[in-house]
Design an enzyme around this catalytic site. Structure first.
Site, short mmCIF file in Angstrom:
data_model
loop_
_atom_site.label_atom_id
_atom_site.label_comp_id
_atom_site.label_asym_id
_atom_site.label_seq_id
_atom_site.Cartn_x
_atom_site.Cartn_y
_atom_site.Cartn_z
N ALA A 1 48.62 50.89 43.19
CA ALA A 1 47.64 51.34 42.19
C ALA A 1 47.30 50.14 41.32
CB ALA A 1 48.20 52.48 41.35
N HIS A 2 46.04 49.75 41.34
CA HIS A 2 45.65 48.57 40.57
C HIS A 2 44.24 48.65 40.00
CE1 HIS A 2 43.55 47.68 44.33
NE2 HIS A 2 42.80 46.85 43.64
N ARG A 3 43.44 49.62 40.44
CA ARG A 3 42.03 49.64 40.02
C ARG A 3 41.92 49.92 38.52
NH1 ARG A 3 37.99 49.41 43.67
NH2 ARG A 3 38.60 49.53 45.87
N ASP B 1 45.05 53.38 45.70
CA ASP B 1 43.66 53.36 45.25
C ASP B 1 42.91 52.18 45.86
OD1 ASP B 1 44.62 51.23 43.75
OD2 ASP B 1 44.28 52.16 41.80
#
Length: 371
Positions: A206-208, A283
């Protein structure tokens, strides 16, 4: 000797997905140069991949680093233009939807005699609030050569009135990269032992910005992953992106105990984690593709995807970030037999891209006066 091709890249997915094209250039003795923008400032997230993938060290490393979208993109345009003036390639290749893609496209299209090829053209999330959506749309409409990975993405380009003569469906280069490296990864990687992963586990990425820059969304996402892990008696490995790690600290988030935070992983180690996981929460668009190829069930922690093929073949569910949706999506995906068809091609995308560039096309791009 000037380069025939210049590759502009700046992030892990770009390096991985352009590696098959670079290798094809090496096999065919096509002169090329690598222009590394340094969009990711973490060595773990980019530079190490050149060595691990047995790629040449970039001749140019611009070291732009992280800043606001406008400042970062503007600096890259100026630096790339300077390099292209020296190299004078026939074509600049960009891949995907990052700020490096937009900067490389703008710099090249403003110079006489340099064409632009967009690898992975035609992908759309239809969410213009995503910076990546804007980048990929602008790159497609400025490029001279469009390389959509699937018929779906080709059809999207045609609906936007881009000429068929500019379009070559190639398959996705990630298939080439995964097929070329997954066996090597299992032979070389000790990541499971190093991380103490024993038994069934899930993998989280998860990085967005829309997920990790919003405290409520980030907490909801983590809670949903933890609830799903509890239900299915899974541990979860989360190689945390520097951006996400910074937000965990600034927001004061208590990460659920089911989720093990680890350092970002190199490509071979990450491939092993993807391949061995019971399920992947992500994501990332690239991870949706990789898990589809590796026959690993995936749930996407977003409200949309530019990889609809993964949903169509049954390898992926779009579940958002609310815990109930995540739990239900995991329940559904773990009940699916992982025998779906890979929609992204036969692993020869790199060769097809060079074939298309070698043969070129007859139609000239419109000038600004006759658009």
């Amino acid at each position: 000797m000037s380069s025939t091709l210049s590759f502009v890249l700046g992030t892990r997915p770009e390096i991985i997905k352009l590696s098959p094209v670079i290798r094809a250039c090496q096999r065919r003795d096509v002169p090329f140069s690598l222009i590394h923008t340094g969009q990711h400032y973490s060595d773990e997230l980019d530079s190490v991949f050149f060595e691990q993938l047995d790629l040449p060290t970039p001749a140019y490393n611009l070291g732009v680093g992280s800043s606001s979208h406008g400042e970062q993109t503007g600096r890259m345009i100026a630096e790339i233009e300077s390099v292209l003036e020296e190299e004078q390639p026939e074509v600049v290749l960009v891949q995907g939807d990052t700020n490096s893609v937009l900067a490389g496209t703008i710099a090249a299209t403003k110079m006489d005699g340099i064409g632009v090829g967009h690898v992975e053209a035609g992908l759309r999330s239809f969410d213009r609030e995503m910076p990546e959506e804007v980048n990929r749309r602008l790159a497609d409409h400025a490029a001279d050569y469009l390389f959509p990975p699937t018929e779906t993405s080709r059809d999207q380009l045609l609906t936007e009135d881009l000429p068929e003569e500019w379009i070559t469906v190639t398959g996705n280069t990630i298939v080439d990269a995964v097929e070329q490296n997954v066996e090597i990864a299992h032979e070389r990687s000790d990541v499971l032992a190093e991380l103490g992963v024993d038994g069934r586990f899930g993998l989280l990425t998860a990085h967005r910005a829309e997920n990790v820059d919003d405290r409520n969304r980030f907490v909801s996402l983590l809670d949903g992953v933890a609830e799903a892990a509890q239900e299915h008696e899974l541990s979860v490995v989360y190689p945390i992106h520097p951006r996400a790690e910074k937000q965990v600290s600034e927001f004061g988030i208590d990460v659920p105990e089911e989720i093990q935070l680890v350092e970002p992983q190199d490509f071979l180690d990450f491939l092993v984690l993807e391949d061995r996981a019971e399920i992947v929460f992500t994501d990332s668009g690239g991870v949706q593709e990789e898990t589809c190829i590796l026959q690993t069930p995936c749930v996407t922690l977003r409200d949309n995807t530019e990889r609809p093929e993964t949903v169509e073949v049954g390898s992926n569910r779009i579940v958002g970030v609310q815990p109930d949706g995540i739990v239900e999506g995991v329940r559904e995906m773990l009940a699916v037999e992982p025998d779906w068809e890979n929609p992204f091609g036969d692993g020869k995308a790199g060769e097809r891209i060079l074939d298309a560039l070698e043969y070129g096309r007859d139609q000239e791009r419109p000038t600004e006066t006759n658009l």
